[in-house]
Motif scaffolding. Structure first.
Motif, PDB file in Angstrom:
ATOM      1  N   GLU A  86      -9.446  -5.375  -1.724  1.00 20.70           N
ATOM      2  CA  GLU A  86      -8.124  -4.747  -1.792  1.00 20.70           C
ATOM      3  C   GLU A  86      -8.223  -3.356  -2.420  1.00 20.70           C
ATOM      4  O   GLU A  86      -7.551  -2.411  -1.984  1.00 20.70           O
ATOM      5  CB  GLU A  86      -7.158  -5.615  -2.591  1.00 20.70           C
ATOM      6  N   GLU A 135      -7.457   0.413  -0.653  1.00 17.11           N
ATOM      7  CA  GLU A 135      -6.620   1.467  -1.232  1.00 17.11           C
ATOM      8  C   GLU A 135      -7.392   2.775  -1.326  1.00 17.11           C
ATOM      9  O   GLU A 135      -6.835   3.864  -1.098  1.00 17.11           O
ATOM     10  CB  GLU A 135      -6.118   1.041  -2.615  1.00 17.11           C
ATOM     11  N   LEU A 146      -5.057  -6.336   5.455  1.00 15.28           N
ATOM     12  CA  LEU A 146      -6.396  -6.907   5.276  1.00 15.28           C
ATOM     13  C   LEU A 146      -6.345  -8.385   5.639  1.00 15.28           C
ATOM     14  O   LEU A 146      -5.582  -9.159   5.051  1.00 15.28           O
ATOM     15  CB  LEU A 146      -6.853  -6.725   3.826  1.00 15.28           C
TER      16      LEU A 146
END
Length: 335
Positions: A120, A124, A138
């Motif tokens: 994650e 970003e 995702l």
């Protein structure tokens, strides 16, 4: 016939930036016709509007007079205005022959990073690195869909390869580097020439998949070199080319020259190639065979066009005027 289609392409411009989904496609085609017929937009009589196309927000406008194309291109800014639209929309107008793959979609497999970082957080970081790209969610398997221009996708892929290199340095316990494991997925084609079993120097080039196929078909010598292994791994619209040589200084310099040659060839093709997609309506075996036989019959008229058959469609790649004419003839014969 091919000459006539080529002449028609010189009267055609490509419009990008059309707002998608606001009105019905037929109405948007009418709005575009009105815009490009107005004298204040340097327009003239429109012969045909092709919208929608397989590229979201992209249309082809064919004028009756080639001179109108030059006038339309001279206008500093085209703003699409209509009372049925909520606001004004800036359009990008360019010659048919100037456009190459305006938008591609690639599915990136980030699962190879899961033991090295938080996916994650990496996603970003990717969004900050490439704000012009559109990222999907995702997925549990580590896949993420990314859409945008090919140059932007290429920059992102190169960023990930560098990220893989830096993370692998922190994890000496693993045998394979992340980018090496990524290349185990997809279709692999390889060219080998008298390579000795020795430590290898690696160079990586990221190409549009259609440009890669075009180069291999029409410019095979680009991928041929002594004492070098060149492999290509396709992942959707992007192909990663790996160039390996022996670990000697001469071998390293040789692989760099090969990398530069491939990159230069890709840049040249980026400026002149176009891609069209002919989709099968019924997906029946007979229909697919009919389309493919027709493409084979047309090839002598268009010797520099590459057709790439898939299960649901055929991609046509080549100089824009040739692709434009080839696709028109296929559609006319199959109506």
């Amino acid at each position: 016939m091919a000459t006539g289609q080529s002449a028609r392409a010189t009267r055609t411009v490509v419009i990008a930036g059309i707002p998608d989904g606001l009105v019905q496609d037929e109405l948007m085609a009418d709005i575009l016709t009105i815009h490009f017929q107005k004298s204040r937009n340097n327009g003239g009589d429109v012969e045909e509007v092709t919208y929608p196309t397989r590229n979201k927000g992209v249309a082809y406008i064919t004028f009756e007079d080639q001179g109108v194309v030059e006038n339309v291109l001279k206008k500093d800014q085209h703003l699409l205005q209509d009372r049925r639209l909520p606001r004004h929309y800036p359009l990008t107008v360019s010659r048919c022959c100037d456009n190459v793959f305006p938008s591609v979609t690639s599915t990136l497999d980030m699962a190879v990073f899961k033991d090295l970082c938080v996916l994650e957080e990496l996603l970003e970081e990717m969004k900050k690195q490439s704000p012009a790209l559109s990222f999907g969610p995702l997925q549990p398997n580590g896949h993420v869909a990314v859409q945008g221009s090919f140059p932007e996708l290429r920059v992102l892929r190169e960023f990930l390869l560098l990220k893989a290199e830096s993370l692998s340095e922190k994890d000496k316990g693993e045998g394979d580097k992340p980018h090496q494991r990524v290349q185990e997925h997809g279709d692999v084609t390889e060219s080998r020439n008298s390579v000795q079993d020795a430590p290898r120097e690696k160079q990586v080039v990221v190409l549009d998949t259609d440009i890669y196929h075009y180069m291999r078909h029409f410019l095979p010598k680009t991928f041929q070199a002594e004492d070098v292994v060149i492999s290509g791994v396709s992942n959707g619209d992007i192909t990663t080319v790996c160039i390996e040589s022996s670990g000697t200084r001469a071998g390293a310099e040789h692989s760099l020259r090969v990398k530069k040659r491939i990159e230069n060839c890709s840049v040249k093709l980026q400026k002149i190639l176009w891609r069209e997609r002919i989709c099968f309506e019924n997906h029946g075996r007979g229909e697919k065979l009919r389309y493919r036989r027709l493409c084979e019959r047309l090839k002598p008229q268009y010797p520099e066009v590459l057709t790439i058959p898939y299960d649901t469609h055929i991609d046509i790649v080549g100089i824009s005027s040739d692709v434009f004419g080839f696709a028109e003839e296929v559609r006319n014969h199959c109506r």
